[in-house]
Design a protein around this motif. Structure first.
Motif, PDB file in Angstrom:
ATOM      1  N   GLY A 130      29.032  42.426  40.476  1.00  0.00           N
ATOM      2  CA  GLY A 130      28.201  41.954  41.456  1.00  0.00           C
ATOM      3  C   GLY A 130      28.627  42.085  43.173  1.00  0.00           C
ATOM      4  N   GLY A 131      29.913  43.002  43.120  1.00  0.00           N
ATOM      5  CA  GLY A 131      30.573  43.164  44.046  1.00  0.00           C
ATOM      6  C   GLY A 131      30.170  44.465  44.719  1.00  0.00           C
ATOM      7  N   ALA A 132      30.604  45.010  45.980  1.00  0.00           N
ATOM      8  CA  ALA A 132      30.257  45.928  46.722  1.00  0.00           C
ATOM      9  C   ALA A 132      30.951  47.269  46.239  1.00  0.00           C
ATOM     10  CB  ALA A 132      30.379  45.624  48.147  1.00  0.00           C
ATOM     11  N   ALA A 256      21.730  48.573  36.747  1.00  0.00           N
ATOM     12  CA  ALA A 256      21.528  47.252  37.567  1.00  0.00           C
ATOM     13  C   ALA A 256      20.919  46.157  36.983  1.00  0.00           C
ATOM     14  CB  ALA A 256      20.546  47.788  38.774  1.00  0.00           C
TER      15      ALA A 256
ATOM     16  N   VAL B  39      22.164  45.556  42.238  1.00  0.00           N
ATOM     17  CA  VAL B  39      23.391  45.660  41.762  1.00  0.00           C
ATOM     18  C   VAL B  39      24.457  44.555  42.250  1.00  0.00           C
ATOM     19  CG1 VAL B  39      25.253  47.059  40.689  1.00  0.00           C
ATOM     20  CG2 VAL B  39      23.312  48.233  41.469  1.00  0.00           C
ATOM     21  N   VAL B  40      24.202  44.598  43.602  1.00  0.00           N
ATOM     22  CA  VAL B  40      25.202  43.347  44.181  1.00  0.00           C
ATOM     23  C   VAL B  40      24.520  42.238  44.247  1.00  0.00           C
ATOM     24  CG1 VAL B  40      26.359  45.102  45.875  1.00  0.00           C
ATOM     25  CG2 VAL B  40      24.070  43.879  46.624  1.00  0.00           C
ATOM     26  N   THR B  41      25.564  41.058  44.317  1.00  0.00           N
ATOM     27  CA  THR B  41      24.818  39.767  44.329  1.00  0.00           C
ATOM     28  C   THR B  41      25.463  39.093  45.701  1.00  0.00           C
ATOM     29  OG1 THR B  41      26.690  39.052  43.045  1.00  0.00           O
ATOM     30  CG2 THR B  41      24.470  39.289  41.772  1.00  0.00           C
ATOM     31  N   PRO B 141      26.600  49.917  49.981  1.00  0.00           N
ATOM     32  CA  PRO B 141      26.796  48.683  49.211  1.00  0.00           C
ATOM     33  C   PRO B 141      27.249  47.435  49.864  1.00  0.00           C
ATOM     34  CG  PRO B 141      27.614  50.768  48.133  1.00  0.00           C
ATOM     35  CD  PRO B 141      27.401  50.882  49.462  1.00  0.00           C
ATOM     36  N   PHE B 142      28.012  47.684  50.858  1.00  0.00           N
ATOM     37  CA  PHE B 142      28.751  46.725  51.628  1.00  0.00           C
ATOM     38  C   PHE B 142      27.640  46.069  52.528  1.00  0.00           C
ATOM     39  CE2 PHE B 142      32.007  49.321  50.221  1.00  0.00           C
ATOM     40  CZ  PHE B 142      33.172  48.451  49.852  1.00  0.00           C
ATOM     41  N   GLN B 145      24.998  44.089  50.734  1.00  0.00           N
ATOM     42  CA  GLN B 145      25.645  42.782  50.334  1.00  0.00           C
ATOM     43  C   GLN B 145      25.631  41.630  51.203  1.00  0.00           C
ATOM     44  OE1 GLN B 145      29.538  42.485  48.355  1.00  0.00           O
ATOM     45  NE2 GLN B 145      28.707  41.060  46.994  1.00  0.00           N
TER      46      GLN B 145
END
Lengths: 300, 171
Positions: A130-132, A256, B39-41, B141-142, B145
């Motif tokens: 779940g990280g970037a 995902a 995808v990211v949490t 993505p950063f 998030q």
């Protein structure tokens, strides 16, 4: 034991620089030597697995409820779509049956040695990085279930990634989209080889293509045999965009939203008893897309 | 070892900040298969560190932040063990310097502060990972998030505040 005030003050003042330095050193150390960390990660994952399992089950239940509500809304439309798809798949089934019998006859003719045993074990995803900048999942099957490093992880739709670390009861699967994922693939039709490189975006890149290959949108990509890890021909995805040198592939598997993965042992070593029938230990998700079912034996 | 002394003192409630941050860290790796969820949490651990650094910094010592960051890195399976530990330590240190400003402010002000901390945190993570890999990584993505984390803060903060009131203020 009492610590004198000045010592305590000094320790408090030094704690921050020390801990920051320590974290920095750990990061740098991990860049040069990964073996220690691999062991550590596996050990911790094995210990934490029951907790994660416990937390993830109610979460999965809640997601399931939400999912069924949203499904209920579109049930009519979905029904029509499924009926249509079913009709199409029945045709494919017919084709597959015919090909299977033809294949058997031809094999008989050329006295081909049967395929290696394909056995698979299904695991539930219990953690998701779940990280970037890291794309991997932890599944609740490990050594005890016969999972080994390097095996392919699939859903009904296609390849998800490969097993990167294995503990006694957990395994970490590096997804196709991770920065460290490099998988040998080929075009299903032209058999031109390439490497599928994860770059942290949703669609991994195709690199190291032969220069003369013509790439079209929608070209199917399958695993190539050249890495010696995966058997050739597993469905991976389709070419989703071509802009200059950058070719991106949309994986068939919905990365995902992974719930259950099938980790497949294709017996690439060839020492297992020979029978061409897949032995699933638990049911995976049903195949959705048109391409051949996941453990497609390479057609020769 | 501040944590050990806390336990010796015999106030299990004083472990609340540490335990809640630990639980938040674990929740952040649990797969949430909601439709449309990406995808990211959200970075739940960052929320908890931010919250406790403002309201009970004495119960959220550096060593606890370090330990939780390290555990998160190990469970996440990232190639950079120590990275979350580092960035969480930086976040805590920064919040400590601005703590007086945030205490006794209304929620929107605190939320705005969290926005700043989160953006800085993810910018730092992005810069460090890009540096370690030797290439500039995509920023999306950063950013995503960070947005997700900031928008989930009210929920996380509410849960922590309730726990705070229930276990730590009674005494």
């Amino acid at each position: 034991m009492r610590i004198s005030a000045p010592v305590k003050a000094a320790a408090q003042r030094l704690a921050l620089p020390f801990l920051v330095f320590l974290s920095g050193m750990l990061v740098v150390f991990g860049k040069t030597d990964n073996l220690l960390y691999d062991g550590l990660r596996v050990a911790v994952a094995d210990r934490v697995a029951p907790i994660l399992d416990a937390i993830s089950q109610p979460v999965a239940t809640v997601s399931g409820v939400v999912q069924s509500f949203s499904d209920a809304v579109g049930v009519h439309r979905q029904n029509a779509e499924l009926r249509e798809e079913n009709a199409r798949l029945l045709q494919w089934q017919e084709v597959a049956r015919r090909l299977a019998s033809e294949n058997a006859e031809l094999r008989d003719l050329v006295k081909l040695v049967p395929q290696n045993t394909v056995s698979s074990v299904s695991g539930r995803v219990i953690a998701d990085s779940g990280g970037a900048f890291a794309r991997n999942v932890l599944v609740n099957v490990g050594h005890n279930d016969g999972v080994e490093r390097g095996q392919a992880a699939l859903t009904g739709e296609g390849l998800v990634g490969r097993v990167a670390e294995v503990g006694q009861r957990t395994a970490r699967v590096l997804l196709l989209t991770d920065l460290n994922s490099h998988i040998p693939v080929e075009f299903a039709v032209s058999h031109a080889r390439a490497i599928l490189d994860g770059d942290n975006s949703e669609q991994p890149r195709l690199v190291y293509l032969p220069s003369k290959v013509e790439v079209k949108l929608g070209d199917a990509i399958v695993t190539g045999g050249s890495g010696g890890i995966f058997p050739p021909g597993l469905p991976v995805g389709i070419v989703a965009s071509v802009s200059g040198d950058v070719i991106r592939v949309e994986p068939y598997a919905e990365l995902a939203r992974l719930e259950v993965l099938r980790v497949v042992d294709f017996g690439m070593s060839g020492v297992l008893p020979q029978s061409a029938v897949p032995i699933p230990r638990a049911t995976g998700r049903a195949a959705k897309a048109a391409p051949a079912p996941a453990p497609a034996p390479p057609a020769n | 070892m501040p944590l050990a002394t806390l336990r010796d003192v015999g106030y299990p409630a004083r472990l609340l900040p540490f335990l809640s941050t630990l639980i938040f860290a674990l929740v952040s790796v649990v797969p949430i298969n909601l439709p449309g969820f990406a995808v990211v949490t959200p970075a739940f651990a960052l929320m908890a560190v931010f919250h406790w650094t403002i309201y009970r910094p004495d119960l959220m010592p550096l060593t606890a932040v370090f330990a939780i960051g390290l555990l998160l890195d190990i469970i996440n399976g990232t190639p950079y063990v120590g990275l979350s530990a580092l960035t969480l330590l930086v976040a805590r240190t920064f919040v400590m310097t601005q703590r007086r400003f945030f205490v006794n402010r209304t929620f929107p002000v605190v939320w705005l502060g969290f926005l700043a901390v989160t953006v800085a945190n993810f910018a730092l993570v992005w810069a460090l990972v890009s540096m370690l890999r030797g290439t500039l990584l995509g920023f999306r993505p950063f950013l995503f998030q960070a947005v997700l984390t900031v928008s989930c803060y009210p929920v996380g903060s509410y849960v922590l505040a309730r726990a705070h009131r229930a276990f730590l203020i009674r005494a």
